[in-house]
Each structure stands twice: as C-alpha cells, then as structure tokens.
Design an enzyme around this catalytic site. Structure first.
Site, mmCIF file in Angstrom:
data_model
loop_
_atom_site.group_PDB
_atom_site.id
_atom_site.type_symbol
_atom_site.label_atom_id
_atom_site.label_comp_id
_atom_site.label_asym_id
_atom_site.label_seq_id
_atom_site.Cartn_x
_atom_site.Cartn_y
_atom_site.Cartn_z
ATOM 1 N N ASP A 172 0.485 -1.968 0.945
ATOM 2 C CA ASP A 172 1.540 -1.187 0.305
ATOM 3 C C ASP A 172 2.913 -1.569 0.873
ATOM 4 O OD1 ASP A 172 2.608 1.483 -0.964
ATOM 5 O OD2 ASP A 172 3.098 1.633 1.156
ATOM 6 N N GLU A 182 -3.560 -3.412 -3.534
ATOM 7 C CA GLU A 182 -2.791 -3.293 -2.287
ATOM 8 C C GLU A 182 -3.613 -3.778 -1.089
ATOM 9 O OE1 GLU A 182 0.306 0.356 -3.221
ATOM 10 O OE2 GLU A 182 -1.613 0.844 -2.312
ATOM 11 N N ASP A 191 -5.293 0.663 -5.530
ATOM 12 C CA ASP A 191 -5.700 0.616 -4.120
ATOM 13 C C ASP A 191 -6.272 -0.747 -3.744
ATOM 14 O OD1 ASP A 191 -4.974 3.234 -4.025
ATOM 15 O OD2 ASP A 191 -7.004 4.049 -3.937
ATOM 16 N N GLU A 217 -5.068 -1.108 2.614
ATOM 17 C CA GLU A 217 -4.214 -0.588 1.536
ATOM 18 C C GLU A 217 -2.885 -0.073 2.121
ATOM 19 O OE1 GLU A 217 -6.009 2.865 -0.170
ATOM 20 O OE2 GLU A 217 -4.084 3.511 -0.982
#
Lengths: 232, 232
Positions: free
Chosen positions: B52, B124, B121, B48
């Site tokens: 991101d 990502e 989450d 994650e």
C-alpha cells in the site's frame, strides 16, 4: 536567510543540496508566494504531497522489518501515530525548521510559524525535497537521525494496548516468547475474577487481576511494562 | 499451483523471485491460513500493509514528475482515484492474479475470489512482495507495464473538472499553454451570460457559455475535450 538554511541543513543533517531551489521551495509557504506574486515563487505544497508518500513508505518499511511478528492492524495503527500531523510537527520543531519558513504577513501575524499543521507541512516538504534531490538512501539517513530512534524507544507505542506495547518493547532486539497464564480464579461464578501471570521466555514479569481473562492479561502486561521501565 | 504462479509472474511480468516464499505469502489469504492452522502459514496482510505504501509513493512520484504544473490538490485527488480499492482490483483482474489466490473454504463459497476489496489486497501484497524481494526499480518496471500507461491515457482523469482534465490530457507530452478568454458578454446586467473561448498554444479549441466566467470556462474545456476525443 537562504544561506543560513543551507548551512543549517548541512551542519545538522549532513546534507548539501544539488538544487538549492528545491530546498527553498520546501520552505516557501503559499501565503508568502501569494504576498509576492510578482516573483512567481513555487510554494511547498507539491513537495509536501510527495514527502507525505515518502514518509509513508519509509516508516512502513522500517516498522515491517523491525516488528516481524506484528500483525498488519498493529502496524497500521503504529504508522498512523507516527505520520500524523502532531508527530511530524514535533519533529519539525526538534529539527528547528520553522525559523527558515517564508510566511506571508497575515500568516505570520496569526502565529502560523507555530501552528502544528503548518510545521507538519514543512517537515513533509523537506523530506520530499531530500528525496527528489538526494534519493531514498539520504532520506533514510535523515530519518535514522531524527525519527527511527524514537520508534526504537517506544515513543509511538503509547496509543497501543498494554499487551501490544509489551510485545513491541520486548521484541526490539529480536523475537521473544511471551505467554499469559491464568493462575487463579477468585470468587463465585456470578462475580468471578481472574488472575493472570505473564511470562517472558519463561520468567514471570508480573500478574494482573480482572473480571475477564483478557482484562487480567492487559493488567498483567501493564504491570510488566512498569517493572521493565523501573529497571531500565 | 505454486509452480504455475511462479511461471505466471515470470512470463507476464519478467520477474523471477529470489524468495519464492514471499510470493506465496502474497497470495495466501487469512481465511486460507485459518483453515490450515497446522501449517502456520503467513497470510498476505503484512505485505499488503507494505505494498500500500509502495504504491502510494510510486504513484505520487510518477504524478509529481508527469504533471509539473498541477497543484497539490489535483495531484492528491488523482492519486486517490488511482490507489483506491476499485482501481487496484481492476489491475489485479487484468494481471490475472485471482486464480492463484489461496482462499479458505468459506471465503471461496462466498465468492471472495471476485470481491474487489480482496482483489485490491492481493494486488497490494504482490507489489509489497516485489518491493521486498526485488527492490524499487523492479516495482517501477512492473508499474510501467500495468499502471502508468493508464495514467498516460487519462484513465484516472474522469473524476476531475473539465479544465483540469483538459490540462492533463494536453500536457501528456510536455507543457503547453492553455488560455481562457471571455469573447462575449450577453444579456442585461441581472441576467448576464459569458462566452469563453479556450486557446491551446494560440489555437482555438472551442467555446462555452455560462452564467459565470468560471462556468463558461468549464464548458469551453468540456467542448475542447470532446473535440480532441473525436479527432484522436
């Protein structure tokens, strides 16, 4: 001046831009563009927007791969300490970028050329320009020169707690086992103190005392870091 | 379940992972890993962290190139509205990712599988896994399927002021000239109103009235957007 910029970038970072206009854009502050509206210059802000994201990813990938055991929270904290304005301004200084910045008169008078936020902007814009003109691999080459060695030497671990800093330092060259062990409890119940010893691959690196086990572990890690620093 | 995940990813996004473990990791929530400590599972958090940053850059690059005239501030706002948790949670839903998420019992009981932050989450982490396993080009292919068409259709322009939204809508297919012109001033000095007409490539798209020129321009842009919406 622009010729000198091209030379600087070529000699210091081994990069020859295909599109020199892009490089010039990265060094044109909005105050300069505003002072010379007739020239309809592009300023560095859009490249800064892009460079910011390029740095975010390159640094994230580097940290992700370098610290395979580090949890997300620590990675995030470390990334933040690397891409924050002060750190990038320092890199801009070390790369001697400020001298090529085109600033407006007012900004120049107010010492803008030395302002960290402005230096950070130009560093990000420069990275954005390299990314657009040369691609990700050249960005990585550039960062391998100017940034990654700093990460390797622990320059961004100072904001961390001692245990994390120790873990990072030791895991630079691969995974190692770090263990903390309570070796003594001192004093009466209402005034108990703990002594913790830290072992790395089975070898003791130091002990620490504290009113909680966690506190004693932090202290042991701090002592271990000191010992390692002295011996390096 | 994991077989179904592999099939889902292959059938819907055309991706066959080299390292299936990575894909499983992207769908393993920390609550599940905690419930099954004996299995020493990796949870999705590190992926994650990486995903991101991958999204940050891919979206930045897409916006940078798509809107060559948009200033940095608008780009930043638009990027923020795209990569924010709610937007990514919506994408996760549309990609039907939640069904494959491995959740702990407590989290499941608390309806975690539907919680936006958790869906964000996993989206990502999934992007992070694609990046690591397949590289940037496959991430871009994936986003060309699930995200970029939404940007093209103006789904993220709603938070913008009307002038910016109009500019974005019209520049979807290339740069166009948008001009605002005061065509009338009404009332006495102390109660002046302006009427502004907006022209796109020379054609009028609407007029707006306001107590300032800026206000009248915004109103004209709002009218133009309405007109375009009706005709589309």
């Amino acid at each position: 001046m622009t010729e000198q910029l091209f030379e600087h970038v070529k000699n210091n970072f081994g990069i020859t831009f295909h599109d020199n206009e892009l490089l010039i854009e990265a060094f044109t502050h909005s105050s300069y563009a505003n002072d010379h509206r007739d020239l309809t210059l592009k300023n560095l802000e859009r490249l800064e927007f892009l460079g910011d994201a390029v740095l975010e990813l390159t640094v994230s990938e580097y940290l992700y791969k370098k610290f395979p055991e580090l949890p997300e929270g620590q990675l995030t904290r470390m990334r933040a300490s690397i891409v924050r304005a002060e750190s990038l301004a320092k890199l801009a200084k070390e790369c001697e970028l400020a001298q090529f910045l085109c600033l407006g008169k007012g900004e120049e008078l107010m010492n803008g050329r030395k302002r960290p936020s402005l230096l950070c902007d130009v560093f990000e814009a420069f990275v954005g320009a390299i990314f657009l003109d040369q691609g990700m691999e050249t960005v990585m080459d550039f960062l391998r020169r100017v940034l990654f060695p700093k990460i390797d030497s622990g320059a961004f671990s100072h904001g961390m707690d001692h245990k994390t800093a120790l873990q990072e330092l030791l895991q630079k060259n691969g995974v190692v086992t770090i263990a903390y062990q309570v070796i003594k409890e001192i004093g009466p119940d209402h005034d108990r103190q703990f002594v913790v010893e830290v072992f790395v691959e089975g070898d003791s690196l130091g002990t620490g005392k504290g009113r909680s086990k966690k506190g004693a572990e932090q202290e042991a890690a701090r002592v271990a870091l000191q010992t390692l620093e002295k011996n390096s």
